[in-house]
Write an enzyme that holds these catalytic residues in place. Structure first.
Site, PDB file in Angstrom:
ATOM      1  N   TRP A 130      78.485 -76.272  -6.398  1.00  0.00           N
ATOM      2  CA  TRP A 130      78.282 -77.381  -7.131  1.00  0.00           C
ATOM      3  C   TRP A 130      77.218 -78.171  -6.510  1.00  0.00           C
ATOM      4  CZ3 TRP A 130      80.634 -82.620  -7.203  1.00  0.00           C
ATOM      5  CH2 TRP A 130      80.164 -83.171  -8.371  1.00  0.00           C
ATOM      6  N   ASP A 211      88.238 -78.912  -2.895  1.00  0.00           N
ATOM      7  CA  ASP A 211      87.777 -79.772  -4.082  1.00  0.00           C
ATOM      8  C   ASP A 211      88.487 -79.127  -5.303  1.00  0.00           C
ATOM      9  OD1 ASP A 211      86.730 -81.444  -5.625  1.00  0.00           O
ATOM     10  OD2 ASP A 211      84.630 -80.520  -5.681  1.00  0.00           O
ATOM     11  N   LYS A 246      88.804 -83.381 -16.420  1.00  0.00           N
ATOM     12  CA  LYS A 246      88.948 -82.327 -17.150  1.00  0.00           C
ATOM     13  C   LYS A 246      90.181 -81.819 -17.898  1.00  0.00           C
ATOM     14  CE  LYS A 246      85.062 -81.450 -14.497  1.00  0.00           C
ATOM     15  NZ  LYS A 246      83.706 -81.471 -14.705  1.00  0.00           N
TER      16      LYS A 246
HETATM   17  C1  LMR Z   1      79.868 -79.649 -13.597  1.00  0.00           C
HETATM   18  O1  LMR Z   1      79.781 -79.179 -12.961  1.00  0.00           O
HETATM   19  O2  LMR Z   1      79.080 -79.444 -14.997  1.00  0.00           O
HETATM   20  C2  LMR Z   1      80.699 -80.919 -13.831  1.00  0.00           C
HETATM   21  O3  LMR Z   1      81.530 -81.000 -12.656  1.00  0.00           O
HETATM   22  C3  LMR Z   1      80.037 -82.201 -14.175  1.00  0.00           C
HETATM   23  C4  LMR Z   1      79.289 -82.711 -12.988  1.00  0.00           C
HETATM   24  O4  LMR Z   1      79.041 -84.149 -12.820  1.00  0.00           O
HETATM   25  O5  LMR Z   1      78.397 -82.043 -12.684  1.00  0.00           O
END
Ligand code: LMR
Length: 397
Positions: A130, A211, A246
């Site tokens: 991410w 996480d 979520k």
């Molecule tokens: C995502 O990965 O889409 C979610 O965790 C929302 C975000 O804040 O990026």
């Protein structure tokens, strides 16, 4: 005066949401951000949340400041939910938990803490991860590199490469790990692989930062926390950032938590104090409404049971969408493999679509995926899945 300020190109995920909202095409489909939409394409209000909110609204509720560390009943709810009520570390008061502004807030407070007390450590995130993991830890002053993770050829984890890499790291290296529903790939470690990774972490004295933002979307609340339970059982010290955005569909309430499992009660108290100091210097104290509602759901057995069922329904609906997309695309393009849609877990699928193909989906079909090819399966429903499958088949043809 501000000529020297660097241009911000926007966030790769939140920027897409802005673009999607501004798109006037009525048939548009949002498969970008990690948000669960129901079969009607709506953001659900969970029944357990509704009950807790009605209960709380019965009487006027004065809104004083919460303490720096957040609401006590919410912090306890996090501990019971993430670690299990009868966990020995919990019973020995070895876990310092604070309420945070979502999972991102937990990462930020944790990153600042680590940078202050382990200034020479380096941070490693999975390749890919991410994007905000990197931004948050770099923002806290760390140098952030990647560790091998996803193998696009086999749609699995490059396990051997990953563990060999971990073995080369010096003590106190910080590893950002995803206990379940890996974001963005949807590819997780299995329990045996976790055992091996945690063993290396213990031997090499690495610092795990787990996480967990999608607990319940993989197999169950319990199974999705396998790595956390195992790490406790092994006596490791580690960080956990968690989020109820979520699984309680409470995105805008920013309900998160940061827990640090420490070697002793005394150390847990020291850590707790510094986490509070970290909160104070950034935003003083967290907001209260979402915390009261979350605590009420988790701490009331009947509501908790209802919640578990509601999350199971969301999880099953996502799995059904995975199956349907897989079946439809397999029929349309029989020479290509779409197995990954049913192998990956949680909200996301790493589709392998190129940035150009993703752009075509957006331009020609008003279908929004993240540029990396990450698709949020939870944005699919029986009304749009055929349309999406057709569009994917077209850009792949
Ligand atoms: C995502 O990965 O889409 C979610 O965790 C929302 C975000 O804040 O990026």
């Amino acid at each position: 005066m501000f000529q020297h300020v660097a241009y911000y190109a926007g966030d790769p995920i939140l920027g897409l949401v802005d673009k999607f909202n501004a798109d006037p095409r009525p048939h548009k489909v949002n498969l970008s951000i990690g948000i669960y939409f129901d079969e009607k394409g709506k953001l659900p209000v969970l029944s357990c949340v509704r009950t807790a909110e009605i209960e709380r609204a019965r009487e006027a509720q004065p809104r004083s400041y919460l303490p720096m560390e957040g609401l006590a009943s919410y912090r306890q709810a996090i501990q019971h939910f993430v670690f299990g009520k009868n966990n020995p570390a919990l019973l020995n008061n070895r876990i310092a938990t604070i309420q945070t502004i979502g999972g991102s807030g937990a990462l930020k407070i944790g990153a600042d803490f680590l940078h202050q007390w382990f200034p020479h450590a380096k941070v490693y995130v999975s390749d890919p991860t991410w994007d905000n993991h990197k931004s948050i830890f770099e923002g806290a002053g760390f140098s952030v590199s990647t560790y091998p993770y996803y193998d696009a050829q086999t749609i699995s984890v490059k396990f051997e490469e990953m563990v060999s890499f971990f073995k080369t790291l010096p003590a106190d290296s910080i590893l950002i790990l995803h206990p379940c529903c890996h974001n963005p790939t949807g590819v997780d470690l299995n329990p045996q692989q976790w055992d091996e990774v945690l063993q290396i972490i213990q031997t090499n004295k690495l610092i795990p930062f787990m996480d967990i933002a999608y607990q319940g979307f993989g197999d169950s609340f319990e199974k999705d926390a396998y790595a956390i339970h195992k790490a406790i059982e092994m006596g490791l010290s580690f960080f956990v950032s968690n989020s109820f955005s979520k699984n309680l569909s409470l995105y805008g309430e920013r309900v998160g938590g940061l827990s640090v499992v420490c070697p002793s009660t005394e150390e847990a108290q020291l850590v707790f104090g510094q986490l509070k100091a970290g909160v104070r210097r950034i935003y003083s104290s967290p907001p209260s409404h979402g915390a009261y509602i979350t605590a009420q759901v988790i701490n009331t057995p009947a509501l908790f049971q209802e919640w578990e069922q509601e999350v199971a329904q969301m999880r099953e609906r996502i799995k059904t969408m995975r199956q349907q997309l897989y079946q439809t695309l397999k029929t349309k393009l029989p020479h290509r493999s779409f197995e990954y849609f049913i192998q990956q877990r949680g909200m996301f699928s790493y589709t392998g679509l190129t940035p150009e193909q993703v752009q075509r989906l957006q331009d020609e079909f008003a279908i929004y995926l993240v540029g990396s090819g990450r698709m949020c399966i939870a944005g699919l429903n029986t009304s749009n899945i055929e349309y999406v499958a057709n569009a994917i088949a077209e850009v792949l043809a």
